[in-house]
Design a protein around this motif. Structure first.
Motif, PDB file in Angstrom:
ATOM      1  N   ILE A 160      44.319  31.370  29.275  1.00  0.00           N
ATOM      2  CA  ILE A 160      43.505  30.514  30.424  1.00  0.00           C
ATOM      3  C   ILE A 160      44.726  29.119  30.366  1.00  0.00           C
ATOM      4  O   ILE A 160      45.801  29.256  31.722  1.00  0.00           O
TER       5      ILE A 160
ATOM      6  N   CYS B 175      46.069  35.078  30.683  1.00  0.00           N
ATOM      7  CA  CYS B 175      45.520  36.222  30.976  1.00  0.00           C
ATOM      8  C   CYS B 175      45.672  37.118  31.868  1.00  0.00           C
ATOM      9  O   CYS B 175      44.843  38.720  31.170  1.00  0.00           O
TER      10      CYS B 175
ATOM     11  N   TYR C   2      42.025  40.001  27.503  1.00  0.00           N
ATOM     12  CA  TYR C   2      41.087  38.446  27.659  1.00  0.00           C
ATOM     13  C   TYR C   2      39.895  39.505  28.180  1.00  0.00           C
ATOM     14  O   TYR C   2      38.958  39.026  28.676  1.00  0.00           O
TER      15      TYR C   2
END
Length: 339
Positions: free
Chosen positions: A159, A164, A170
């Motif tokens: 993040i 991401c 992720y």
């Protein structure tokens, strides 16, 4: 008592997230203490080659100071950078994901807040990219980075570095996290998971504008857990390696406990049943009770050992002693291990 690096770092992170009072004097004193703890923590490396606490706590201290936009000596940061470069975060038989992730967050924060020179900032960004790549490559089939508790830390790295969308790892980690939210039952573990669940990292609190924050906190109404009737029997095994324990296995007995009991309840039941004289001690931590001694044995001062919790044959538990709930017929192993 040794340096309280990690505890004070968590407190300062929480204080910043909660928008501290206008008077900066108490906060300034805490920051000074944390800087002192970082230096005291590292003093042990002259004899032991590592901080007196751990690289995890040391990284957490650097991160907390950065979030408060406080400079530290470059040598403090270079110590962490060297440890990351030489792979010193990993401990025997375990994962270094949580430590590596916290260090990567500290590196990213220092570079982003321009608290270091451009040359060092470039090295910190490179180290963060390497850590992020290793975490993605080592992701387990269950979707976790390391384990359920280290996964939110790793997700915060993705993040904080805006990676991401470019990393399918992720999305798999988020799905695994959502399926295991019941593992986060203490305030400290919830504080690790909540930012990641909302697509945030601890670095975001460095830029918070407290005047714009509205008070949206409401009391939670917790439903009691359903009562489980009956009893269960689990096998409790205590192992200790040579040369400290020539006999290897110190305890191996069936233990009866109420169905649905926690591992901590099982240990209490073992201590109450005779005539095997089972004993144990715990220490209170922000993450809940920590198993410190079993049958009178525990890590000596400056020793890098701990009581590892496993289910047979050799699967590390993803929860602490107060959270894990064994099932009937399960074999639980307490193993004195090195880290």
């Amino acid at each position: 008592e040794g340096p309280q690096t990690g505890r004070l770092a968590l407190y300062l992170l929480g204080l910043r997230a909660a928008c501290p009072p206008a008077d900066p004097s108490p906060q300034r004193s805490l920051v000074t203490w944390l800087k002192y703890y970082l230096e005291e923590d590292w003093a042990g490396s002259r004899h032991h080659g590592h901080p007196l606490t751990s690289y995890y706590q040391y990284s957490l201290g650097v991160l907390a100071l950065c979030v408060h936009r406080k400079r530290v000596r470059e040598e403090v940061i270079r110590r962490l950078l060297a440890a990351e470069h030489h792979g010193r975060f990993r401990h025997d038989g375990g994962s270094a994901t949580d430590t590596e992730a916290v260090a990567a967050l500290a590196f990213t924060c220092m570079a982003r807040e321009r608290l270091v020179g451009p040359g060092l900032a470039a090295k910190l960004r490179a180290a963060t990219r390497g850590a992020r790549r290793r975490m993605a490559e080592a992701q387990g089939e269950d979707g976790f980075f390391g384990n359920v508790y280290s996964t939110p830390w790793a997700m915060q790295v993705f993040i904080a570095t805006n990676a991401c969308r470019a990393q399918p790892a992720y999305g798999r980690a988020m799905a695994a996290l959502l399926e295991n939210l019941d593992a986060f039952s203490t305030a400290a573990t919830m504080a690790q998971a909540l930012p990641a669940l909302h697509g945030r990292s601890y670095l975001d609190i460095a830029a918070m504008h407290c005047r714009d924050e509205s008070n949206t906190l409401t009391p939670a109404v917790l439903k009691p857990l359903p009562e489980v009737l009956g009893n269960m029997t689990v096998r409790l095994v205590v192992e200790c390696p040579e040369p400290q324990c020539p006999q290897g296995r110190l305890y191996d007995q069936p233990v009866s406990a109420p169905a649905g009991a926690s591992l901590l309840d099982v240990l209490r039941a073992a201590a109450a049943q005779g005539p095997h004289n089972f004993t144990f001690d715990t220490q209170d931590t922000p993450q809940g009770p920590f198993l410190s001694r079993v049958l009178g044995l525990g890590p000596r001062r400056h020793e890098r050992s701990y009581w590892q919790l496993l289910t047979a044959p050799s699967t590390s538990l993803q929860m602490g002693v107060a959270d894990y709930r064994p099932h009937d017929g399960e074999t639980l192993i307490l193993r004195l291990s090195q880290w």
